[in-house]
Structure formats: C-alpha cells, structure tokens
Design an enzyme around this catalytic site. Sequence first.
Site, short mmCIF file in Angstrom:
data_model
loop_
_atom_site.label_atom_id
_atom_site.label_comp_id
_atom_site.label_asym_id
_atom_site.label_seq_id
_atom_site.Cartn_x
_atom_site.Cartn_y
_atom_site.Cartn_z
N VAL A 67 0.85 -1.20 0.00
CA VAL A 67 0.00 0.00 0.00
C VAL A 67 0.88 1.25 0.00
CG1 VAL A 67 -1.67 1.35 1.35
CG2 VAL A 67 -1.87 -1.15 1.26
N ALA A 112 4.37 4.17 2.96
CA ALA A 112 3.89 2.92 2.36
C ALA A 112 4.02 1.81 3.39
CB ALA A 112 4.72 2.57 1.13
N LYS A 113 3.48 0.68 3.11
CA LYS A 113 3.68 -0.51 3.96
C LYS A 113 3.29 -1.73 3.14
CE LYS A 113 5.00 -1.17 8.26
NZ LYS A 113 5.91 -0.32 9.04
N GLY A 114 3.84 -2.88 3.52
CA GLY A 114 3.49 -4.12 2.86
C GLY A 114 3.28 -5.21 3.89
#
Length: 423
Positions: A67, A112-114
Amino acid sequence: MSTAATESHLRENPFELATAQLRRVGEVFALDPNLIRVLGQCKKAVEVSIPVAMDDGSIEVYQGFRVTHNIARGPSKGGIRYHPDVTLDEVKSLAMWMTWKCALMGLPFGGAKGGVVCDPKALSPGELERMTRRYTSEIINDIGPERDIPAPDVGTDSRVMAWIFDTYSMNKGHSVLGVVTGKPLSVGGSLGREESTARGSLYCIQALSTKQGRRLSEYSVAIQGFGNVGSNLARLLHNEGTKVVAVSDSRGGVYDAAGLDVPTVIAHKQEHGRLEGLANADAVTNEELVELPCDIFAPCALEQVVTEANADRVKATVICEGANGPVTPAADAILEDRGVLVLPDVLANAGGVVVSYFEWVQGLQEYFWREDEVNAKLHDIVARAFEEAWITRESRATSLRMASYGIAVERVAEATTTRGLYP
Ligand code: NAD
C-alpha cells in the site's frame, strides 16, 4: 494458507483508528477539510496472491499487500510485515503513519507498507525465500528507488531484504541498491541500521530526561517485544544504566524489580529462542507487563496493546511507542487525563526510517559512511523533531502525539497544496 490460528491483536479496525486520529488533527490544527479528505485515503493498494512450492511438494497460496498512502513529499517508504494477522486495513493504517513519520523527520519520502499473511516461523528457509521472491515479483512494478522503497518490519529482517534486493536486481539486469533498505552490510546496507529504531527511541528518552532534569540511570523501564526494536532498546538502555525490569516476546515475559541483566537475557533468548525459563526472574504475561510498576513502558511489538480496557491501570508515567499504534485513541484520552506522557510512534520509533533514508542515499551515491557519522546524523534529526514537537505541544496545549501528527500533517498538506491537484 499455513497460518497459525491465533487470536488477532487487532480488536478495532486500525485504519478507522488512523483516519479518526487524522480527523482529530484536522480539528486541532484547523486544517482544510478538503485536504483531510484527500489525506484520509491511500493512493494505491495492491493485493497479490503468492503461490509457493513447499518442501513437502504441496503448493500453498499466500495473500500479500503493498500500500502507498501518499507521495506528495517524495517516493513512498515503509516496511514489510510477515504475520498471520496481517490485514489490508492494518497495512493501510501503517502506510498512513509512515507518511506522518517521514514528514515529521523532514525526510523526502511519503508513506507505504506491505504485508504477507503468513507465520514466518513455520516456514523453512527455502520456503521463506521462495515466498519472498514471488511476492517481490508480484509487486515489482510498484516498487523501486524512485517509486516505493520497502524495509524490514515485524517478521522480516536483513536476510529477507537481501532476497528482495536480489530479485528486483535480477529482473532489472543490474544491482539496484536503492530498491530496499535494511539490507545486510555485504550488499549495501548501512552501518547502524540494525539498531537504528531503538537508537531513535533512546534519543527521545534522553531528550525527555533532559526536560525532566533526571539522568537515564534514574529510570526503570518495561519493554514488550524482544525483536529488532525491543531487544536493541533493552541493550542500549541497559548500557546507559537504566534499570530494565521486564521484557517479553510473543510467549510472555520475565520480570525482576531489581533490574534484569540484559546481556544474560539476550544470550538466553539466542540459545533457547524464547525468554521463558530465564533464571532469577519471575514469569509475567504480556497483559501483566503493561501494568507493571516502572517509570517507562515501551511497547515494541504490535498495535492496540494499551486500550480503554487497561489504560487506567498503566503505572508507568511515560509510554515510549517503539511499536506502531500500540496505544488506541480511546486509551490516549484516558492516559492524557491521568498525566501519562506518551512519546508517540511517529517520533519514538522513527530512527529506523531515518537510517533507512541514509542507506538509500548511500546506495544511490555508492558512498558509505562511518557508524559514528550515521549515529550523529540520526541524533541531529531525532533531537530536532523532538524539540519541534515539544514546543508545539506547549504552544498548542495539546498532547505530544497531537503535536507530532499536527506538524507532520501540516507538512504533507503544504506539499499537496503547493503541487496542486492533478489534473
Ligand atoms: P520483530 O519481528 O523483530 O519483533 C517482534 C517482537 O514482538 C518479537 O519479539 C515477538 O516475539 C514479539 N511479539 C509478537 N507478538 C507479540 C504479542 N502478541 N505480544 C508481545 N510480543 C509479541 O519486529 P520489530 O521489527 O522489532 O517491530 C516491532 C514493532 O516496531 C512493530 O510495531 C513495527 O512496526 C515497529 N517498528 C519497527 C521498525 C524496524 O526498523 N524494524 C521501525 C519502526 C517501527
């Protein structure tokens, strides 16, 4: 899915909590509601399926996310989490917090992040590598040094970052150092990155101790989570003479009111893979640890640890958020009423992304710095952000969290307004 059937740590929807926090910041700082509506959404959310050949010949299919919340100030940056409870809304909330954290630190990054829904401890090294490489391939067009730069988070480490770096580089046909941070030193990692998140927390606690006119050796601390952030924070504080009375991992914790010998604790964890069974210490549950008598409670594991159900029983006078989102907004209100000072995540655990920024810069320049240079630059940035937040807290008569988020959101809002709405 080979995910362990655990009770999720997420009692409330994390993205709803993050957007509620943002709306509150909008009210306190009188920001344009149109901007708050824009910043309340994630720019892009990618969901991928990750088929993996398992060692026994079967095929498992994992679910992954990446994201991007916002890129107004630069490419997006944020960790990748491997955990059975990962949800899209959790990743979205973590991406939003990354935007605020980078802005508060003055870094030229968005957030962001995953995440991948999996239990990394249940996978063999080969399975973990195949899963990581396939996940990287699935998001390969979404990441890149000028686009979105992953890093380690819960359940991932420098080894995982090396596989991401290699997979991306193999596909591009040359080594791309800037695609990911938190890499091993042998493939373009930065000195000081491993302990940087905890070091940033230490610098915040040091800045607070100066405000309070106390020495670090006069504080006692209980730390939840004994991974990258928690174990390094325990070690760094112990070296400063702070009494570390309790630490924990996912199985539970150990407590000694007289202070634990942290090197012995680290050796025990390395030898046994758990804290349980440490000699000369009492066993405590993670729930009990939150309520232990101490000066500073440092949650360094997962979100939603201090909630409205236990906030009135916290005995520490300071909470240092090594983890992202460990205190819910409802708990924040109770703690504020009780005069408990919260060093918020976007400030207290930002050391990791600051040194990730240094790693990215070093990789782009192919010129690497000494560890003392890294730590000195980290100190400059964290100490300045702490001071800015402290001054804003006083001038606005608000909490340190509101002050920190307010500074950050105003910066992102300004960049958004300056760039203008496309088209
Ligand atoms: P990690 O995987 O290295 O360690 C996590 C630790 O938490 C482990 O000791 C694990 O046993 C423990 N844990 C897991 N579930 C738990 C539970 N229910 N109760 C208590 N302990 C539990 O992860 P990390 O990188 O240290 O990250 C910890 C927190 O810090 C996360 O919130 C992460 O987002 C945040 N953070 C990490 C970094 C970084 O650079 N690694 C940077 C900023 C913020």
